[in-house]
Write a protein that holds these residues in place. Structure first.
Motif, PDB file in Angstrom:
ATOM      1  N   GLU A 165       0.809  -1.223   0.000  1.00 35.60           N
ATOM      2  CA  GLU A 165       0.000   0.000   0.000  1.00 35.60           C
ATOM      3  C   GLU A 165       0.838   1.266   0.000  1.00 35.60           C
ATOM      4  O   GLU A 165       0.331   2.352  -0.295  1.00 35.60           O
ATOM      5  CB  GLU A 165      -0.940  -0.001   1.212  1.00 35.60           C
ATOM      6  CG  GLU A 165      -2.051  -1.036   1.141  1.00 35.60           C
ATOM      7  CD  GLU A 165      -1.588  -2.455   1.437  1.00 35.60           C
ATOM      8  OE1 GLU A 165      -0.448  -2.627   1.941  1.00 35.60           O
ATOM      9  OE2 GLU A 165      -2.362  -3.394   1.146  1.00 35.60           O
ATOM     10  N   THR A 166       2.115   1.129   0.306  1.00 28.72           N
ATOM     11  CA  THR A 166       3.001   2.305   0.326  1.00 28.72           C
ATOM     12  C   THR A 166       3.762   2.476  -0.987  1.00 28.72           C
ATOM     13  O   THR A 166       4.634   3.332  -1.080  1.00 28.72           O
ATOM     14  CB  THR A 166       4.009   2.220   1.487  1.00 28.72           C
ATOM     15  OG1 THR A 166       4.946   1.155   1.216  1.00 28.72           O
ATOM     16  CG2 THR A 166       3.304   1.967   2.811  1.00 28.72           C
ATOM     17  N   ALA A 167       3.435   1.652  -1.994  1.00 25.13           N
ATOM     18  CA  ALA A 167       4.153   1.683  -3.263  1.00 25.13           C
ATOM     19  C   ALA A 167       3.284   2.261  -4.375  1.00 25.13           C
ATOM     20  O   ALA A 167       2.080   1.985  -4.451  1.00 25.13           O
ATOM     21  CB  ALA A 167       4.607   0.280  -3.648  1.00 25.13           C
ATOM     22  N   LEU A 168       3.897   3.046  -5.237  1.00 27.75           N
ATOM     23  CA  LEU A 168       3.268   3.547  -6.454  1.00 27.75           C
ATOM     24  C   LEU A 168       4.030   2.985  -7.642  1.00 27.75           C
ATOM     25  O   LEU A 168       5.259   3.010  -7.670  1.00 27.75           O
ATOM     26  CB  LEU A 168       3.309   5.074  -6.490  1.00 27.75           C
ATOM     27  CG  LEU A 168       2.835   5.731  -7.804  1.00 27.75           C
ATOM     28  CD1 LEU A 168       1.348   5.478  -8.030  1.00 27.75           C
ATOM     29  CD2 LEU A 168       3.129   7.227  -7.792  1.00 27.75           C
ATOM     30  N   PHE A 169       3.289   2.501  -8.633  1.00 25.73           N
ATOM     31  CA  PHE A 169       3.880   1.885  -9.817  1.00 25.73           C
ATOM     32  C   PHE A 169       3.474   2.678 -11.048  1.00 25.73           C
ATOM     33  O   PHE A 169       2.291   2.982 -11.243  1.00 25.73           O
ATOM     34  CB  PHE A 169       3.391   0.438  -9.921  1.00 25.73           C
ATOM     35  CG  PHE A 169       3.794  -0.283 -11.171  1.00 25.73           C
ATOM     36  CD1 PHE A 169       5.130  -0.382 -11.543  1.00 25.73           C
ATOM     37  CD2 PHE A 169       2.837  -0.888 -11.970  1.00 25.73           C
ATOM     38  CE1 PHE A 169       5.498  -1.056 -12.698  1.00 25.73           C
ATOM     39  CE2 PHE A 169       3.197  -1.573 -13.124  1.00 25.73           C
ATOM     40  CZ  PHE A 169       4.532  -1.661 -13.487  1.00 25.73           C
ATOM     41  N   ILE A 170       4.457   3.014 -11.903  1.00 25.57           N
ATOM     42  CA  ILE A 170       4.219   3.772 -13.138  1.00 25.57           C
ATOM     43  C   ILE A 170       4.585   2.890 -14.316  1.00 25.57           C
ATOM     44  O   ILE A 170       5.731   2.438 -14.433  1.00 25.57           O
ATOM     45  CB  ILE A 170       5.058   5.066 -13.155  1.00 25.57           C
ATOM     46  CG1 ILE A 170       4.739   5.951 -11.962  1.00 25.57           C
ATOM     47  CG2 ILE A 170       4.837   5.824 -14.468  1.00 25.57           C
ATOM     48  CD1 ILE A 170       5.754   7.067 -11.729  1.00 25.57           C
ATOM     49  N   ASP A 171       3.615   2.647 -15.209  1.00 28.59           N
ATOM     50  CA  ASP A 171       3.836   1.762 -16.350  1.00 28.59           C
ATOM     51  C   ASP A 171       2.903   2.185 -17.477  1.00 28.59           C
ATOM     52  O   ASP A 171       1.820   2.720 -17.222  1.00 28.59           O
ATOM     53  CB  ASP A 171       3.551   0.312 -15.945  1.00 28.59           C
ATOM     54  CG  ASP A 171       4.081  -0.700 -16.946  1.00 28.59           C
ATOM     55  OD1 ASP A 171       5.107  -1.341 -16.644  1.00 28.59           O
ATOM     56  OD2 ASP A 171       3.473  -0.864 -18.023  1.00 28.59           O
ATOM     57  N   ASP A 172       3.315   1.930 -18.724  1.00 31.62           N
ATOM     58  CA  ASP A 172       2.489   2.350 -19.858  1.00 31.62           C
ATOM     59  C   ASP A 172       1.520   1.283 -20.324  1.00 31.62           C
ATOM     60  O   ASP A 172       0.736   1.528 -21.249  1.00 31.62           O
ATOM     61  CB  ASP A 172       3.372   2.778 -21.034  1.00 31.62           C
ATOM     62  CG  ASP A 172       4.203   1.633 -21.589  1.00 31.62           C
ATOM     63  OD1 ASP A 172       4.310   1.512 -22.827  1.00 31.62           O
ATOM     64  OD2 ASP A 172       4.757   0.860 -20.783  1.00 31.62           O
ATOM     65  N   LYS A 173       1.516   0.106 -19.693  1.00 36.25           N
ATOM     66  CA  LYS A 173       0.604  -0.967 -20.091  1.00 36.25           C
ATOM     67  C   LYS A 173      -0.431  -1.200 -18.998  1.00 36.25           C
ATOM     68  O   LYS A 173      -0.092  -1.440 -17.835  1.00 36.25           O
ATOM     69  CB  LYS A 173       1.373  -2.246 -20.382  1.00 36.25           C
ATOM     70  CG  LYS A 173       2.271  -2.153 -21.605  1.00 36.25           C
ATOM     71  CD  LYS A 173       2.956  -3.469 -21.895  1.00 36.25           C
ATOM     72  CE  LYS A 173       3.722  -3.416 -23.214  1.00 36.25           C
ATOM     73  NZ  LYS A 173       4.780  -2.395 -23.202  1.00 36.25           N
ATOM     74  N   LEU A 174      -1.702  -1.154 -19.395  1.00 38.03           N
ATOM     75  CA  LEU A 174      -2.792  -1.260 -18.437  1.00 38.03           C
ATOM     76  C   LEU A 174      -2.764  -2.580 -17.691  1.00 38.03           C
ATOM     77  O   LEU A 174      -3.003  -2.622 -16.482  1.00 38.03           O
ATOM     78  CB  LEU A 174      -4.139  -1.087 -19.156  1.00 38.03           C
ATOM     79  CG  LEU A 174      -5.390  -1.133 -18.273  1.00 38.03           C
ATOM     80  CD1 LEU A 174      -5.354  -0.044 -17.208  1.00 38.03           C
ATOM     81  CD2 LEU A 174      -6.647  -1.017 -19.136  1.00 38.03           C
ATOM     82  N   GLU A 175      -2.468  -3.682 -18.389  1.00 37.41           N
ATOM     83  CA  GLU A 175      -2.474  -4.986 -17.725  1.00 37.41           C
ATOM     84  C   GLU A 175      -1.422  -5.056 -16.625  1.00 37.41           C
ATOM     85  O   GLU A 175      -1.623  -5.707 -15.585  1.00 37.41           O
ATOM     86  CB  GLU A 175      -2.278  -6.123 -18.724  1.00 37.41           C
ATOM     87  CG  GLU A 175      -0.957  -6.120 -19.471  1.00 37.41           C
ATOM     88  CD  GLU A 175      -1.019  -5.384 -20.798  1.00 37.41           C
ATOM     89  OE1 GLU A 175      -0.268  -5.758 -21.722  1.00 37.41           O
ATOM     90  OE2 GLU A 175      -1.817  -4.425 -20.926  1.00 37.41           O
ATOM     91  N   ASN A 176      -0.299  -4.370 -16.822  1.00 34.27           N
ATOM     92  CA  ASN A 176       0.731  -4.340 -15.785  1.00 34.27           C
ATOM     93  C   ASN A 176       0.281  -3.531 -14.576  1.00 34.27           C
ATOM     94  O   ASN A 176       0.545  -3.894 -13.426  1.00 34.27           O
ATOM     95  CB  ASN A 176       2.023  -3.767 -16.348  1.00 34.27           C
ATOM     96  CG  ASN A 176       2.651  -4.660 -17.407  1.00 34.27           C
ATOM     97  OD1 ASN A 176       2.359  -5.853 -17.485  1.00 34.27           O
ATOM     98  ND2 ASN A 176       3.516  -4.089 -18.221  1.00 34.27           N
ATOM     99  N   CYS A 177      -0.410  -2.437 -14.836  1.00 32.23           N
ATOM    100  CA  CYS A 177      -0.945  -1.624 -13.742  1.00 32.23           C
ATOM    101  C   CYS A 177      -2.039  -2.371 -12.990  1.00 32.23           C
ATOM    102  O   CYS A 177      -2.144  -2.285 -11.759  1.00 32.23           O
ATOM    103  CB  CYS A 177      -1.489  -0.307 -14.295  1.00 32.23           C
ATOM    104  SG  CYS A 177      -0.214   0.795 -14.943  1.00 32.23           S
TER     105      CYS A 177
END
Length: 208
Positions: A165-177
Motif C-alpha cells: 500500500e506504500t508503493a506507487l507503480f508507473i507503467d504504460d501498459k494497463l495490464e501491468n498496472c
C-alpha cells in the motif's frame, strides 16, 4: 488512500515511459530488416526463446544464436549486438525531468520495475545514465519473472521493505498496472509526461 504521506517507494517502468522499448516488434523489425534477416522465420522462434532471455535464464548470445545466427551464418553476434543496443533511445524527455525532480527531492525511494533481459537492461542503465536516479532495480532479467506475473511485483514489494500500500507503480501498459493494483499497490498508467505530472499532483506527490 491518496495522501503522499503513505507513499514510500515509486516503481518506474523504463520502456514506454522513459526510453523506447529494448527489443520489441518495432526495434527488431528495424534491425533485422536492415541485416536481411527473414522476419517471419525470426518471429517463429522469438517468443519461446525470449521467455528465457528476458527472465535472465539465457544469455544474449545464446538468444541470438537460437533466433538469428544459426540461420544466418554470415552474421555474427559482434556485428548484431551493437545494432540491437543502438535501437534504444530517449522517448520522453519530460519523464526524465519528473524522475530527476523526484530523485532530487529525496522524499521517496525510487526503483525500476521492468521487463528486460539482463544485458539490455545493463546497457540502457549505463548508456542513458539512469543509475543515479534509482535506489535499486527490479528487472525480469534479475528476478526471473516478468510482468504482469504477480511474482515480479511481490519481489519488488518484499525488496522495498514496505507494505504494498506504500508503493506507487508507473507503467504504460494497463495490464501491468492492473496486476499492481490487485496486489495492493497504487498505479498510474502512463500516457504522457504531462498526464504523469498531473496524476502525481493529484496523489499529493511533490518533487520539490
Amino acid at each position: 488512500m491518496s495522501s503522499s504521506s503513505y507513499i514510500k517507494t515509486i516503481f518506474w517502468d523504463i520502456g514506454g515511459v522513459l526510453l523506447t522499448n529494448g527489443w520489441d516488434k518495432d526495434e527488431r523489425t528495424e534491425v533485422l530488416s536492415r541485416l536481411g534477416v527473414d522476419l517471419v522465420d525470426y518471429e517463429s522462434r522469438h517468443e519461446e526463446a525470449n521467455q528465457y532471455w528476458e527472465r535472465g535464464l539465457s544469455t544474449a548470445e545464446h538468444f541470438f544464436n537460437v533466433t538469428v545466427l544459426n540461420q544466418n551464418p554470415n552474421l555474427t553476434f559482434a556485428e548484431l549486438w551493437p545494432q540491437v543496443c543502438a535501437e534504444s533511445k530517449i522517448l520522453h524527455p519530460g519523464s526524465f525531468d519528473i524522475l530527476g525532480e523526484l530523485a532530487t527531492s529525496g522524499r521517496y525511494a525510487l526503483a525500476t520495475l521492468n521487463n528486460e533481459s539482463r544485458e539490455l537492461n545493463e546497457h540502457r542503465l549505463d548508456a542513458f545514465r539512469l543509475r543515479p536516479f534509482f535506489d535499486y532495480f527490479i528487472c525480469s532479467g534479475y528476478v526471473h519473472e516478468m510482468k504482469p506475473h504477480p511474482g515480479i511485483y511481490r519481489a519488488a514489494i518484499e525488496i522495498s521493505g514496505h507494505l504494498a500500500e506504500t508503493a506507487l507503480f508507473i507503467d504504460d501498459k494497463l495490464e501491468n498496472c492492473n496486476t499492481a493494483e490487485a496486489l495492493g499497490m497504487q498505479a498510474i498508467c502512463f500516457e504522457s509526461p504531462a498526464q504523469l505530472r498531473d496524476e502525481l499532483a493529484q496523489l499529493g506527490l511533490r518533487a520539490a
